[in-house]
Design an enzyme around this catalytic site. Structure first.
Site, PDB file in Angstrom:
ATOM      1  NE  ARG A  88     -30.975  43.883  14.146  1.00 11.07           N
ATOM      2  CZ  ARG A  88     -31.384  43.909  15.409  1.00 11.07           C
ATOM      3  NH1 ARG A  88     -32.578  44.378  15.706  1.00 11.07           N
ATOM      4  NH2 ARG A  88     -30.598  43.467  16.358  1.00 11.07           N
ATOM      5  CE1 TYR A 117     -25.821  37.610   7.913  1.00 10.41           C
ATOM      6  CE2 TYR A 117     -23.519  37.032   8.069  1.00 10.41           C
ATOM      7  CZ  TYR A 117     -24.613  37.377   7.312  1.00 10.41           C
ATOM      8  OH  TYR A 117     -24.475  37.475   5.968  1.00 10.41           O
ATOM      9  CD  GLU A 118     -26.280  43.479  11.774  1.00 14.92           C
ATOM     10  OE1 GLU A 118     -25.151  43.070  11.462  1.00 14.92           O
ATOM     11  OE2 GLU A 118     -26.473  44.442  12.541  1.00 14.92           O
ATOM     12  N   GLY A 119     -28.242  39.842  14.807  1.00 18.35           N
ATOM     13  CA  GLY A 119     -29.378  39.583  15.705  1.00 18.35           C
ATOM     14  C   GLY A 119     -30.145  38.378  15.226  1.00 18.35           C
TER      15      GLY A 119
END
Lengths: 604, 604
Positions: free
Chosen positions: B299, B443-445
């Protein structure tokens, strides 16, 4: 049935319940035929055309784009048929004088059609939109001869129109332009110069293209004072009215852009072979004045373009959130038996949709209302009434363009977020909407220029009468809402914001007239944000007042809609108005930091 | 000389004047060689590589994109040479264990290199970046055998790595995945399933690609509890360590995306011919736990990607504003003799640049600081100290990803606005930066998920110790700044915001544990905004304290920089903090409207 592009229920609410568009028929003979039934028919027809014919060309137009080969610009393949179909329906000059081929429709009603058309494919809509604008210039400033030759062909869409302002060294500063005009013995002018960023400057949709061109007559003063407006056709017009000899307007390039790929953005060389001839449109050296007359309408159109992307994005996002199943309900996270649910059930997705909903309703209301004011400015009974509503149009135009498109881009980005990873994929609708929307913050005067217009021109216009009238309308809405028990608290909060805005407007206006003028203009954009927020709050309050009164007796199928209108107000008052109040507080400080700081401190 | 991508002066300020990165060398033997001289050398080398080699591939990579033909994915032509050059320089595993081919560098220092590399072409950087992340998984969870086979080849960049999580029905909800693993007699697993949105899932840069894959072992529980992690190479590895038989990982498609065109986003079919074999990485059913260990770092990387676009956009905008001449100075509008000036002189442009500057400095400081905390979490003298800084990393990660990328996109959009019409043209840098940046919010949450992580996990973690530690660090900065007369007023305002944030955090945390949990999560994202704003205010105050103390005795060439650091704080306090206070006030209401409203009221 899922709604595409726009929410018809909300459009009907605006036209019939909030603005009572049918009442315009009673106010003016010109509008006599536009009763409720006719209005509904127009909106339905526009919706059908938009969804069945225009919308299917949107993605195709984006992917295919425009190409330039041997001086010929090809638009996406589906556009020619669509352009002809659009003109068969006589949609190009909806609000114009029937004498010249218009439909004489109130702008309030045309609002709904514009919303649908632009939401379906606004890069396509720029071709008829610009033709309409160019035609309007001819109607307003043309001689009878010019009107006879050009106008009907433009309003019918047979010939297209453009607008040639920008040059490489003259963007926001139009006065810096260098295109020149030399008077010929026959009264025409030979035009020489290069224009860039010309939307629809060259294409294969029509047999002729009519270019209104800003240029400087040899010997005219520098700056904006020496600019004249000319009418320059791509092909000169024969005596029988048909297109004749090529008029030396050459497309030298088309731009490769972030969005609006379906619209050709051209560089045009005028008179590079010494053979480009135009006629004066209006008076010598009064070109900028003509531009200013057209500006409100052009800027409002850009507001519609941005808004159309936003309402489309919202509709797609709501439909997607209802269908996309992902994750358990938050309250059942610990229940191993719980099934995954549609993402509309997740609180963060609901917040995003709610934010989009509120802004879309606010923007739609602003745009329709400005058009409603434009109608009243045209048909008002007294000179005073007409002047009042013209003033309302003036003061609200920077909001309808600058504020609306700023928020529209946010809504598109929010819609992409609702789609998650799929939002970033070009096969889904969000990427194009975001890309297309982005130019609306820039062209027809950047949003920074809109903010300067609001602060520097509109606020002090006619000794502040428009701003006082605006304030008066807001006060009426507050007084009305206060009578409704359920809205009393919200009405009081909106009133506080309104009063704070009035105070800040006074302060900003004074600062702009003082030695601290630069500080004022360094805060013009946040000021525009604040005014726009308060205008949205006013619209939402007005809407909620109408909806709340109907809610109790409403039919079952109408209840969710009316309740949603009331909830929009509550959401905005809960989540946005405190932020707006914070911004208003900041504006009282009128930070001078950006102005004071040494250039070198920006680094770089 | 104009700076590209990043402002070296500000990087040096962070590394040497704010964080004193060289002091890490004294704190740990592992870092002993990284003294000031070495740090400067590393940053200069990274900058050179970024500007001379990586930056020239950025636009080309975007325009060329990736293509899939007969199962083979081609990356932009310039990427292969660049990838090899990058690995020759041993930049891929800067911070990792030298035993496995890393450089053992403190993360604080690597921050500067990451900023330059990602700013120069982050879609390219995703290939080494993902390889690093996949290698890290092997290092953390692999057996000696797995490390021996894979790790050095990954950290050297000889083989690439990816991460296979997402499936069509399992995006944000990873637990819904259906890829299955069947245990074979030899202890390996046969993998079957389909994965989508796999960055760098297939390409022609390396002789092998190693895929960490999330899958469910037959018979394992549903949801996240039954997910295991496997190591699946594109080509099985021969006994001599060379790539052997094809492992049935087939690229079935690549995505057509809004941005990051240079990176191949693949759909992969695993075992569609029944011939895909992997080995378990870590323990059975502990795949999600492994993911969580890697998550902060992944993140943070996305935060860097977004920020890198923003700092690039700011540098370009400042340079453009200095060069682009347009319009007269506002104070000379009425002077016909006045010449047009560079647009950096216009107050609205200065406001835009100032806003970008402040956010870029704030974001840079957050990211470097989180990496600094990660260093201290690794080398802290006591368990307590290490735990404290690990907690700081945890609580700041949603800010460094969610808040930072939200603001980064705003900065890119602002940069486009400074360019005016040219900003919309793909030949200029802004369009790509805006497009590339946009995925970092997803992306990545998604950033909504980051906000839920902050509210739902991080706030209450370890009985609230991380949040109290964060608050303690902020208080230190305020106390320090109050001692400086010139900053006293700003320090007090930041303190007010801090206290308000603490109060709201308490309230939000309690609401999230109550029956009103949905209301809390419907406000998680604005809460993340507020916390992020206060973190930026803290960073700017800390920075200004350091700068203000040096300002008086500074050399002439340093004065504009230090003054600019102080001015950034003033600007943020003047223009943003009142808005943040408004948001905090709104959060106390914790609006329930989005949750309460009937689904049908969303219309659509």
């Amino acid at each position: 049935m899922a709604q595409f592009i726009s929410d018809r229920r909300d459009i009907d609410f605006l036209l019939h319940e909030l603005l009572d568009a049918a009442s315009l028929a009673k106010k003016s003979e010109d509008f006599a035929e536009f009763n409720k039934k006719t209005i509904d028919l127009i909106v339905s027809e526009a919706r059908n055309l938009a969804i069945k014919e225009i919308l299917p060309t949107q993605q195709e137009g984006d992917q295919e784009g425009c190409t330039l080969k041997d001086g010929v610009v090809s638009t996406p393949k589906s556009f020619k048929r669509l352009y002809d179909l659009f003109n068969e329906g006589e949609w190009l000059a909806m609000t114009e004088d029937p004498e010249w081929g218009g439909q004489g429709m109130p702008r309030t009603i045309a609002s709904a059609a514009m919303e649908y058309f632009n939401g379906a494919n606004y890069p396509f809509m720029m071709y008829p939109g610009l033709t309409h604008g160019a035609g309007k210039l001819v109607e307003e400033f043309g001689t009878d001869e010019q009107k006879k030759i050009f106008l009907k062909n433009m309003y019918s869409g047979k010939w297209a129109g453009t607008m040639l302002l920008t040059e490489p060294g003259a963007g926001s500063d139009v006065g810096a332009l260098t295109t020149s005009a030399k008077r010929n013995d026959d009264g025409t002018y030979s035009i020489t110069g290069e224009k860039i960023f010309i939307s629809g400057g060259e294409h294969n949709l029509t047999e002729n293209i009519i270019h209104p061109v800003l240029a400087r007559i040899e010997g005219a003063p520098e700056g904006t004072k020496g600019i004249s407006l000319f009418l320059v056709p791509k092909y000169r017009v024969n005596e029988d009215g048909t297109p004749g000899e090529f008029n030396d307007v050459i497309c030298t390039g088309i731009e490769h852009k972030l969005g609006i790929h379906g619209n050709s953005t051209c560089s045009l060389a005028l008179g590079s072979n010494g053979n480009c001839v135009g006629t004066l449109l209006g008076e010598e050296n009064k070109g900028m004045k003509a531009m200013f007359v057209m500006m409100n309408e052009a800027r409002l159109l850009v507001g519609y373009q941005g808004f159309a992307c936003a309402t489309s994005a919202y509709m797609y996002a709501v439909n997607y959130a209802r269908e996309r199943v992902q994750g358990k309900n938050l309250l059942e996270m610990m229940n191993p038996e719980a099934k995954s649910v549609a993402i509309i059930n997740h609180p963060d997705v609901r917040r995003q949709l709610m934010k989009m909903k509120v802004l879309v309703e606010g923007m739609r209301s602003i745009l329709y209302y400005v058009n409603y004011c434009a109608d009243l400015a045209a048909i008002g009974e007294t000179q005073e009434e007409r002047a009042k509503y013209q003033g309302m149009v003036e003061i609200l135009t920077p909001i309808a363009k600058g504020y609306v498109t700023d928020r529209a881009f946010e809504v598109c980005s929010q819609g992409m977020q609702v789609y998650g990873g799929y939002g970033f994929i070009e096969e889904y609708p969000m990427a194009q909407l975001l890309r297309d929307c982005r130019i609306t913050l820039i062209y027809e005067g950047t949003n920074g220029i809109q903010a300067m217009d609001l602060l520097g021109r509109k606020l002090g216009m006619n000794k502040g009468k428009p701003v006082m009238d605006l304030f008066g309308e807001m006060q009426k809405a507050v007084a009305g809402a206060k009578e409704i028990e359920a809205l009393k608290e919200q009405a009081e909060k909106v009133e506080l914001a309104m009063n704070s805005m009035a105070e800040v407007a006074m302060h900003m206006g004074q600062t702009a007239m003082s030695a601290k003028v630069l500080n004022a203009f360094a805060n013009a954009h946040p000021f525009q944000d604040a005014v726009g927020d308060v205008v949205v709050a006013w619209m939402l309050l007005w809407r909620a007042s109408v909806a709340a009164r109907k809610l109790e007796k409403a039919k079952k199928k109408d209840k969710p809609f009316y309740d949603g209108v009331v909830k929009s107000l509550q959401f905005f008052v809960d989540t946005q108005l405190p932020i707006t109040m914070g911004n208003l507080k900041a504006l009282k400080t009128t930070s001078s930091v950006a102005v004071d700081m040494d250039d070198a401190s920006f680094g770089g």
